[in-house]
Design an enzyme around this catalytic site. Sequence first.
Site, PDB file in Angstrom:
ATOM      1  N   GLY A 185      -8.494   2.467   1.052  1.00 49.76           N
ATOM      2  CA  GLY A 185      -8.212   1.165   0.464  1.00 49.76           C
ATOM      3  C   GLY A 185      -7.009   0.463   1.046  1.00 49.76           C
ATOM      4  N   GLU A 186      -5.988   1.224   1.424  1.00 50.00           N
ATOM      5  CA  GLU A 186      -4.772   0.596   1.927  1.00 50.00           C
ATOM      6  C   GLU A 186      -4.549   0.801   3.425  1.00 50.00           C
ATOM      7  OE1 GLU A 186      -1.967   0.967  -1.980  1.00 50.00           O
ATOM      8  OE2 GLU A 186      -3.379   2.548  -1.472  1.00 50.00           O
TER       9      GLU A 186
END
Length: 712
Positions: free
Chosen positions: A660-661
Amino acid sequence: MTTLQRTVGAEVTRVEGRAKVTGAALYAYEYPVPDALYAWAVQSTVPRGTVRAVDTVAALSLPGVVAVLDSRNVARLRPTDTPELAVLQSPEVAYRGQIVAAVVADSFETARQAAAAVRVEYDVDDHDAELMDGDPRIFVPETVNGGYPGHTEAGDVEAALATAPVVLDATYTTPPEHTAAMEPHATIAVWDGDTLTLYNGDQGPWMTAARVAELFGLPEGAVRIVADHTGGGFGSKAIPRPPTVLAALAARAVGRPVKVAATRQQMFTMVSYRTPTLQRVRLGAERDGRLTAIWHDALQQSSTLTPYCEQTVTCSRVMYAARHRRTTHRLAQLDVPTPSWMRAPGEAPGMFALESAMDELAVALGMDPIDLRVANEPSVDPGTGHPFSSRNLVACLREGAARFGWAGRDPAPGSRREGHWLLGTGVAACNYPALTWPSTATARVEPGGGFTVRIAAADIGTGARTALTQVAADELGVGIDRVTLDIGRSAYGQAPWAGGSMGLSSWGWAVSKACRALTKRLDEVSGAIPPGGLEERADTAEDVAARRAFSRHAYGAQFAEVRVDAVTGQVRVDRLLGMFAAGRVINPRTAGSQLRGGMCMGLSMALHEGLEPDPRFGDFANHDLATYHIAANADVRDVQAHWLEENDDELNPMGSKGVGELGIVGTAAAIANAVYHATGVRVRDLPITVERVRAGLSAGPSAGFSAGPSAR
């Protein structure tokens, strides 16, 4: 049980997709709660002081107004280590925009109108809202976000820099940034005796319930969070924020359900932001590019309420080998709202500085930026000495370069031109910790043969619900159409938030364990399902604690191709390509979407996003989406995400790392490095605006901003 073809690794479409596109999916503010009232916050207009008086006469005279709340007439909360949540507990004002009163009415419009009629008088104190290096109150915190040390040191950095043949010394800045989730912060609070139900936009239902229960002095389980769907959060919904507490206080005060929805403008002060940073990076290297010293210092701000400090320099502890290293976080507590987590907190701004500095060092050495990074590949984690569970950064750099077409690149800045456009390419590496926290889950077989899996996970738009369904189906040996995954409820037990790229790794482990236990139980009864069904519960606390000491990270390399208008300074990103190593990919469709979305966020960080602090008040002048710019469709052209097949047995049963990051982290540096290659202008202050580029073009090639590099 018959084992079907495994779905983990398959491009499964989102299981909740139809519910979302038809409007059947309910978000926090949409639950049909009868007899609900509406609350509207009155926010402080001063940056520091004390509320002297609250005049409620005009507000209470309006038809439909039920109550006006302030620090004199709300329930007392328990002391908290998160003072922002002590809503209406004191007349003291710590920042402009703090909630100082609230109106409860029978309609949203009436509550808003009445709130405007509330008159608040203040005793105003002097304030300090400007982040300035040299402030004598700046300090080095013992620990920073994530529990990392505030300062680390190995070897003799100063001596190594003094003797290094080549030294890079540059300062980089990143502005405060806003999370800007699509769904604003919203809550419906319903009390039933001493039981509180919160329909809440939430990244971590179980953790929010625990915090709110502690705040109100309630026993475990007395607070129930319902968050079936959450429209983005980017860190801002990972813990309860003031609007959630206000809803609970207001509902308690009036004895009826209360709905609170923050406006876009209110969110700019109520629900956190990314801290600005001022980072100085010093690198010492031999002529062959081998680093001898890394010194990374980051100054950032927090409020006077909470000393929140991001882990900005931790990336420099793990990325590259150097015998001598020093990393330091410094913090200034000011009369401003409290910053908090946002889109790869710490790593995103920290890697912008480090990877920009590595590019500058490559230029000073006359060395290819990829070769420089490869030359400094460590054999073990430089910060901890632990072995890597897996580390395929070099493979990402090599494979990404091949896919991007890096070979044959002329390193000279300004060497490519098409009419009035200057063309350039840049690269940056990225990493993000592969975190896993304990979690619980239950797996149940129903009398009819279907399966229900419950876990207090949150799907904030990432596809977690779908990926967990795939994990469960494979462990149960059935098709995904036979699995119902229930998430978003705190009552399902301990589970971490959807943040820190730890969600799927943590939840998936618990789901896998529960499903394996249920499968074993079914085998023991020869598949005979009793009338009441069968259920197994799993807890991974001991499993996570028993893992061996490894440095667990995901890695990647991001490449950017830009064009810069030689006259106006306008920057267009024609192409972004990311090559990642993130363990086993559970669902290529949703993982690819996350990685591409992360790169779009990194593009937005590079070119657009920046809050403008107003030193008169300590808040932000551009507090709406008309003036706070984010990347739009026209800014995003060709964005590609690829990944290596990576096997890592030291993670979790799925072998997965979070994505996600990861896509966000290196993008801004890759774009900044490409802008330099196109123009010879080194912009070290984000965002890379037309004004900054145009000023550099006017100053001539190799112009830079902030503290310039030195090489000898």
